[in-house]
Design an enzyme around this catalytic site. Structure first.
Site, PDB file in Angstrom:
ATOM      1  N   ASP A 196      20.351   2.747   3.279  1.00  0.00           N
ATOM      2  CA  ASP A 196      19.964   2.131   4.484  1.00  0.00           C
ATOM      3  C   ASP A 196      21.177   2.498   5.333  1.00  0.00           C
ATOM      4  O   ASP A 196      22.156   3.318   4.740  1.00  0.00           O
ATOM      5  CB  ASP A 196      19.802   0.967   4.453  1.00  0.00           C
ATOM      6  N   CYS A 198       0.978  -1.319   0.140  1.00  0.00           N
ATOM      7  CA  CYS A 198      -0.052  -0.038  -0.142  1.00  0.00           C
ATOM      8  C   CYS A 198       0.706   1.119  -0.199  1.00  0.00           C
ATOM      9  O   CYS A 198       0.500   2.269  -0.830  1.00  0.00           O
ATOM     10  CB  CYS A 198      -0.819   0.110   1.154  1.00  0.00           C
ATOM     11  N   ARG A 201      15.476   0.825   3.797  1.00  0.00           N
ATOM     12  CA  ARG A 201      15.377  -0.132   2.888  1.00  0.00           C
ATOM     13  C   ARG A 201      14.899  -1.403   3.449  1.00  0.00           C
ATOM     14  O   ARG A 201      14.946  -2.693   3.519  1.00  0.00           O
ATOM     15  CB  ARG A 201      16.873  -0.723   2.342  1.00  0.00           C
ATOM     16  N   SER A 202      13.664  -0.920   4.214  1.00  0.00           N
ATOM     17  CA  SER A 202      12.871  -1.942   5.104  1.00  0.00           C
ATOM     18  C   SER A 202      12.039  -2.749   3.771  1.00  0.00           C
ATOM     19  O   SER A 202      11.766  -2.205   2.785  1.00  0.00           O
ATOM     20  CB  SER A 202      11.873  -1.453   6.105  1.00  0.00           C
ATOM     21  N   ALA A 232       7.439   8.496   6.588  1.00  0.00           N
ATOM     22  CA  ALA A 232       7.776   8.173   7.950  1.00  0.00           C
ATOM     23  C   ALA A 232       6.674   8.921   8.986  1.00  0.00           C
ATOM     24  O   ALA A 232       6.143   9.889   8.521  1.00  0.00           O
ATOM     25  CB  ALA A 232       9.125   8.332   8.606  1.00  0.00           C
TER      26      ALA A 232
END
Length: 367
Positions: free
Chosen positions: A242, A184, A219-220, A313
C-alpha cells in the site's frame, strides 16, 4: 495461444475464462431452478458506474437473470426546472427496501457514492443474505479467518465464530452447509490464476498456491486486502503493498516447531515487511495491481523474469513493455468478475434451500 514472435509474453484476454463460468451460470439457471432477481442500485451520475450498471444489465439479460436497476440521487434524470439531486440521495432507503423484498435474491450497489467510511457503512446495510458483491463484514471475516463453509443461519448471528473443526480435503460443503460468499473481484483473479496454472491442482485443496510468491499492490478492503488474504490462505507468500507500508501475509509459521503436527496455521497472519517494492517484485511469481490511478505504473525493470502480471484497476497499472518481462499479462478481469457476481447470486438464492438445525456453527478448514 503462442507467445509473441519477438519473444514477448502472452497477452491473455479473459474471454475464454469467462465463457466457462458463463456456462456454469447457465446450468444453474436451467429448469427446474427458478429465475433469481438481482437489484442494482445506481446513486450517482458517474460515467463508470453507469457503464457498469448497463454492463450488468446486458450480462443478466443474456443469461436469463431478472435485473432491476433502481436509480436514486444524481442518477435520476432531472426534468427542466427541477432541483438537482445530490449523489446518494435516498440510497439507504432503497437498500433497505430491497433487503425486505422477498422477491429480491441479490443486491449490488454501484460504488463509489460518498467514498470512504460512508460507503463502508452502506456495504453493511446490505443484508448478507443478498450481498452478491461479498462486501459485508461477515463475508470479510469469513475470508480473513479462512472460514470456507457456513450455515446460512450464521449470517443472522451478531457473534463471529472461531470454532475449528476437522480438516477438509476438498471444496464440497459438508451436509447442512454452503460455501461462504467471496468478494467478486478477488475471486475472479483467483479463477484466472487457476486457469493459467499458478494454482497446482496436485496439491491439497486449500494449499494449492503453496510455493508461489505474489505481490498485490493496493490494500483496499474492496479488492487488495481480501485478495491478498485469499491467496495467503491458499498457501502463497503474499506481499500486500500500500502507499505507506508493505505487509507480508502467510499461513506458514515464521518459526518452525519440530514438535508441532500442524504444517501451517488455520488462516494467514500478517507481518510488517522490511523489503522495498523493488525487492518484493524481484522475487514475485505473480504481480497484481489494483491502483485507481492513471498515473501509477509498475516498473517493468523491477519485475521478475517470467512472472505473471494481472491488471485489476480500471486504469492500466503496468508499463507498455510489461510483456518484455512477464510471461503472461492479463490486462483486465471485469468479464470474469461479473460472472463471479452472478455465481454469488445463484449461491445466495440457494441458501434458503439448505436445511439448517438450530445452533449450527461455522466450519473452518483446520488443515
Amino acid at each position: 495461444m503462442a507467445p509473441d514472435a519477438a519473444g514477448k509474453g502472452i497477452l491473455l484476454k479473459v474471454d475464454s475464462i469467462a465463457d466457462a463460468f458463463r456456462a456454469e451460470v447457465k446450468d444453474g439457471l436451467a429448469p427446474p431452478h427458478r429465475t433469481p432477481t438481482l437489484v442494482g442500485i445506481l446513486a450517482t451520475n458517474a460515467p463508470p458506474s453507469r457503464f457498469y450498471a448497463e454492463f450488468t444489465r446486458k450480462q443478466c439479460e443474456g443469461l436469463g437473470v431478472r435485473f432491476i436497476l433502481r436509480e436514486v440521487g444524481s442518477a435520476v434524470k432531472q426534468n427542466e426546472g427541477e432541483e438537482a439531486r445530490s449523489d446518494g440521495d435516498g440510497v439507504e432507503e432503497v437498500i433497505i427496501e430491497a433487503n425486505e423484498d422477498d422477491n429480491v435474491d441479490g443486491i449490488m450497489v454501484y460504488y463509489p457514492i460518498f467514498g470512504g467510511q460512508q460507503d463502508h457503512y452502506l456495504q453493511q446495510i446490505v443484508s448478507p443474505l443478498k450481498d452478491v458483491e461479498g462486501l459485508h463484514s461477515k463475508f470479510h471475516y469469513n475470508l480473513y479467518h479462512n472460514i470456507r463453509f457456513i450455515t446460512p443461519a450464521s449470517l443472522a448471528s451478531t457473534i463471529p465464530s472461531s470454532r475449528v473443526t476437522q480438516p477438509i480435503i476438498d471444496d464440497i460443503p459438508p451436509p447442512g452447509t454452503v460455501k461462504s460468499i467471496i468478494p467478486c473481484t478477488p475471486l475472479g483473479v483467483v479463477k484466472c490464476l487457476e486457469y493459467i496454472g499458478v494454482y497446482n491442482k496436485i496439491l491439497t485443496y486449500g494449499d494449492r498456491a503453496y510455493g508461489k510468491t505474489v505481490a498485490v499492490i493496493n490494500r483496499s478492503e474492496v479488492v487488495g486486502r481480501p485478495l491478498a488474504a485469499l491467496l495467503a490462505n491458499d498457501g502463497a507468500r503474499v506481499f500486500s503493498v500500500d502507499i505507506d507500508s508493505i505487509q507480508e501475509y502467510t499461513k506458514r509459521p515464521r518459526c518452525s516447531n519440530p514438535t508441532s503436527a500442524r504444517q501451517y496455521l488455520p488462516h494467514h497472519t500478517s507481518h510488517l515487511c522490511t523489503l522495498s517494492l523493488e525487492e518484493c517484485l524481484a522475487v514475485s511469481d505473480v504481480v497484481i495491481s489494483a491502483v485507481p490511478s492513471a498515473s501509477y505504473k509498475v516498473k517493468t525493470e523491477w519485475l521478475k523474469e517470467g512472472c505473471v502480471c494481472i491488471n485489476v484497476a480500471a486504469d492500466k497499472n503496468f508499463e507498455k513493455d510489461v510483456r518484455d518481462k512477464a510471461s503472461i499479462y492479463i490486462p483486465a478481469v471485469g468479464k470474469v468478475t461479473i460472472l463471479m457476481l452472478l455465481r454469488n447470486l445463484l449461491r445466495l438464492s440457494h441458501y434458503n434451500d439448505v436445511s439448517v438445525p438450530y445452533g449450527s456453527e461455522d466450519i473452518i478448514p483446520a488443515q
